[in-house]
Scaffold this active site. Structure first.
Site, PDB file in Angstrom:
ATOM      1  N   LYS A  11       0.864  -1.186   0.000  1.00  0.00           N
ATOM      2  CA  LYS A  11       0.000   0.000   0.000  1.00  0.00           C
ATOM      3  C   LYS A  11       0.900   1.235   0.000  1.00  0.00           C
ATOM      4  O   LYS A  11       1.772   1.373   0.858  1.00  0.00           O
ATOM      5  CB  LYS A  11      -0.898   0.012   1.240  1.00  0.00           C
ATOM      6  CG  LYS A  11      -1.856   1.200   1.238  1.00  0.00           C
ATOM      7  CD  LYS A  11      -2.796   1.144   2.425  1.00  0.00           C
ATOM      8  CE  LYS A  11      -2.235   1.738   3.683  1.00  0.00           C
ATOM      9  NZ  LYS A  11      -2.242   3.202   3.756  1.00  0.00           N
ATOM     10  N   ASP A  52      -3.365   4.468  -1.882  1.00  0.00           N
ATOM     11  CA  ASP A  52      -4.356   4.914  -0.899  1.00  0.00           C
ATOM     12  C   ASP A  52      -4.330   6.437  -0.779  1.00  0.00           C
ATOM     13  O   ASP A  52      -3.668   6.972   0.110  1.00  0.00           O
ATOM     14  CB  ASP A  52      -4.020   4.236   0.443  1.00  0.00           C
ATOM     15  CG  ASP A  52      -5.038   4.528   1.524  1.00  0.00           C
ATOM     16  OD1 ASP A  52      -6.175   4.913   1.187  1.00  0.00           O
ATOM     17  OD2 ASP A  52      -4.692   4.355   2.708  1.00  0.00           O
ATOM     18  N   LYS A  57      -7.322   8.325  -0.835  1.00  0.00           N
ATOM     19  CA  LYS A  57      -8.585   8.739  -0.199  1.00  0.00           C
ATOM     20  C   LYS A  57      -9.150  10.022  -0.813  1.00  0.00           C
ATOM     21  O   LYS A  57      -9.318  11.048  -0.135  1.00  0.00           O
ATOM     22  CB  LYS A  57      -8.390   8.918   1.317  1.00  0.00           C
ATOM     23  CG  LYS A  57      -7.973   7.649   2.042  1.00  0.00           C
ATOM     24  CD  LYS A  57      -8.012   7.832   3.548  1.00  0.00           C
ATOM     25  CE  LYS A  57      -7.684   6.571   4.309  1.00  0.00           C
ATOM     26  NZ  LYS A  57      -6.263   6.170   4.242  1.00  0.00           N
ATOM     27  N   ASP A  88     -13.558  15.185  -3.143  1.00  0.00           N
ATOM     28  CA  ASP A  88     -13.679  16.526  -3.727  1.00  0.00           C
ATOM     29  C   ASP A  88     -14.948  16.524  -4.574  1.00  0.00           C
ATOM     30  O   ASP A  88     -15.722  15.557  -4.532  1.00  0.00           O
ATOM     31  CB  ASP A  88     -12.416  16.825  -4.574  1.00  0.00           C
ATOM     32  CG  ASP A  88     -12.117  18.321  -4.662  1.00  0.00           C
ATOM     33  OD1 ASP A  88     -13.085  19.106  -4.818  1.00  0.00           O
ATOM     34  OD2 ASP A  88     -10.945  18.702  -4.570  1.00  0.00           O
ATOM     35  N   THR A 107     -11.280   5.057  10.940  1.00  0.00           N
ATOM     36  CA  THR A 107     -11.226   4.374  12.249  1.00  0.00           C
ATOM     37  C   THR A 107     -10.729   5.321  13.344  1.00  0.00           C
ATOM     38  O   THR A 107     -10.849   5.021  14.525  1.00  0.00           O
ATOM     39  CB  THR A 107     -10.332   3.111  12.183  1.00  0.00           C
ATOM     40  OG1 THR A 107      -9.155   3.433  11.459  1.00  0.00           O
ATOM     41  CG2 THR A 107     -11.033   1.971  11.503  1.00  0.00           C
ATOM     42  N   ARG A 113       3.227  -1.494  10.714  1.00  0.00           N
ATOM     43  CA  ARG A 113       4.307  -1.658  11.699  1.00  0.00           C
ATOM     44  C   ARG A 113       4.608  -3.099  12.089  1.00  0.00           C
ATOM     45  O   ARG A 113       5.752  -3.438  12.356  1.00  0.00           O
ATOM     46  CB  ARG A 113       3.994  -0.798  12.931  1.00  0.00           C
ATOM     47  CG  ARG A 113       4.207   0.679  12.634  1.00  0.00           C
ATOM     48  CD  ARG A 113       3.529   1.587  13.616  1.00  0.00           C
ATOM     49  NE  ARG A 113       2.085   1.646  13.384  1.00  0.00           N
ATOM     50  CZ  ARG A 113       1.270   2.495  14.004  1.00  0.00           C
ATOM     51  NH1 ARG A 113       1.761   3.339  14.886  1.00  0.00           N
ATOM     52  NH2 ARG A 113      -0.013   2.498  13.729  1.00  0.00           N
TER      53      ARG A 113
HETATM   54  O1  C5P Z   1       1.199   0.282  11.211  1.00  0.00           O
HETATM   55  P1  C5P Z   1      -0.236  -0.102  10.990  1.00  0.00           P
HETATM   56  O2  C5P Z   1      -0.422  -1.575  10.698  1.00  0.00           O
HETATM   57  O3  C5P Z   1      -1.166   0.416  12.060  1.00  0.00           O
HETATM   58  O4  C5P Z   1      -0.602   0.674   9.628  1.00  0.00           O
HETATM   59  C1  C5P Z   1      -1.857   0.603   9.061  1.00  0.00           C
HETATM   60  C2  C5P Z   1      -1.896   1.317   7.754  1.00  0.00           C
HETATM   61  O5  C5P Z   1      -3.261   1.364   7.325  1.00  0.00           O
HETATM   62  C3  C5P Z   1      -1.409   2.767   7.783  1.00  0.00           C
HETATM   63  O6  C5P Z   1      -0.837   3.040   6.491  1.00  0.00           O
HETATM   64  C4  C5P Z   1      -2.685   3.558   7.983  1.00  0.00           C
HETATM   65  O7  C5P Z   1      -2.607   4.853   7.440  1.00  0.00           O
HETATM   66  C5  C5P Z   1      -3.676   2.708   7.197  1.00  0.00           C
HETATM   67  N1  C5P Z   1      -5.093   2.867   7.564  1.00  0.00           N
HETATM   68  C6  C5P Z   1      -5.597   2.633   8.856  1.00  0.00           C
HETATM   69  N2  C5P Z   1      -6.927   2.791   9.104  1.00  0.00           N
HETATM   70  C7  C5P Z   1      -7.760   3.172   8.137  1.00  0.00           C
HETATM   71  C8  C5P Z   1      -7.276   3.392   6.848  1.00  0.00           C
HETATM   72  C9  C5P Z   1      -5.928   3.218   6.594  1.00  0.00           C
HETATM   73  O8  C5P Z   1      -4.838   2.268   9.739  1.00  0.00           O
HETATM   74  N3  C5P Z   1      -9.053   3.285   8.392  1.00  0.00           N
END
Ligand code: C5P
Length: 239
Positions: A32, A59, A61, A64, A123, A215
């Site tokens: 992503k 991604d 998002k 507009d 979220t 992460r």
């Molecule tokens: O490090 P982690 O697993 O929390 O990263 C989750 C990824 O998913 C990040 O790139 C974050 O921006 C993305 N994301 C999220 N929740 C969303 C949409 C995207 O955590 N609702």
């Protein structure tokens, strides 16, 4: 097979591509690319990933007016990527415009059109924020399922959701509607800033259409092995 998208949350292309070097024999591989990396590197990072036959979820998002989103989606449709995102709160006309743009862009250069995923409620949005700041008087669950239905009726191929919302979305829309889930953590991980997290196994039980993992893989001592373990947990196989 359900993709495991590695969130390439890195500041620039050299750092992201260096991280991916040990993955060169891992197939399929899906990543992503978010705003941080794309705004710095633009199309060149997408090309570098596609040249390595890596599936890309861009991604950005989009949110507009429909005309602007359609024109932007037309550009994205030409990237030969697999998934991209809009905010469902932009409305049904905007989502339809995004879909038209993707179809037209992909057709123009003869590549497959990316699947369109809609963010329902972020979220990071709390129930209080929904009520006090947006003056939305229904529950978070009601808002999420309503927006998912509207997105589906407007041509979206799926939504970004918490795995905990998948069952509700499938009941409201259809079992086939794709729910892509971030907020994934291994039992040994810190939760960090994510609030409603699930393990890869739980996401599979909740009928995920694919997961986004940042992460837990990037900060792992052995990112390739962690990716394979997570992929197997979601797909119930050995990689
Ligand atoms: O490090 P982690 O697993 O929390 O990263 C989750 C990824 O998913 C990040 O790139 C974050 O921006 C993305 N994301 C999220 N929740 C969303 C949409 C995207 O955590 N609702």
């Amino acid at each position: 097979m359900k993709p495991v998208f590695i969130a390439l949350d890195f500041v620039d292309a050299p750092t992201a591509l260096k991280f991916l070097e040990p993955f060169k024999d891992v197939k399929p591989l899906s990543v992503k690319v978010g705003m941080e990396l794309f705004y710095r590197e633009g199309e060149s990072i997408i090309k570098a990933l596609r040249d390595q036959d890596i599936d890309v979820f861009l991604d950005l998002k989009l949110h507009d007016i429909p005309h602007t989103v359609e024109q932007a989606a037309k550009q994205i449709g030409q990237f030969d990527i697999q998934y991209t995102t809009v905010h469902s709160l932009g409305g049904s006309e905007m989502i339809k415009a995004a879909k038209r743009g993707l179809v037209e862009g992909a057709k123009k250069v003869g590549v497959s059109q990316p699947q369109l995923l809609a963010v329902t409620q972020l979220t990071s949005t709390s129930e209080n924020q929904l009520h006090d700041e947006e003056l939305v008087n229904v529950s978070m669950a009601e808002s999420v399922s309503h927006l998912a239905k509207m997105a589906s009726q407007s041509g979206a191929d799926g939504v970004i959701s918490s795995a905990l919302e998948n069952d509700l979305i499938h009941q409201t829309v259809s079992d086939e509607f794709k729910c892509i889930n971030p907020g994934i953590r291994l039992p040994s991980n810190n939760v960090d800033d994510q609030k409603r997290v699930v393990t890869p196994e739980k996401a599979a039980e909740f009928h995920t259409g694919g997961i986004v993992v940042g992460r837990s893989i990037i900060q792992s001592d052995n990112p390739v092995q962690t990716y394979k373990d997570i992929y197997n947990a979601v797909n119930g196989g050995t990689k």
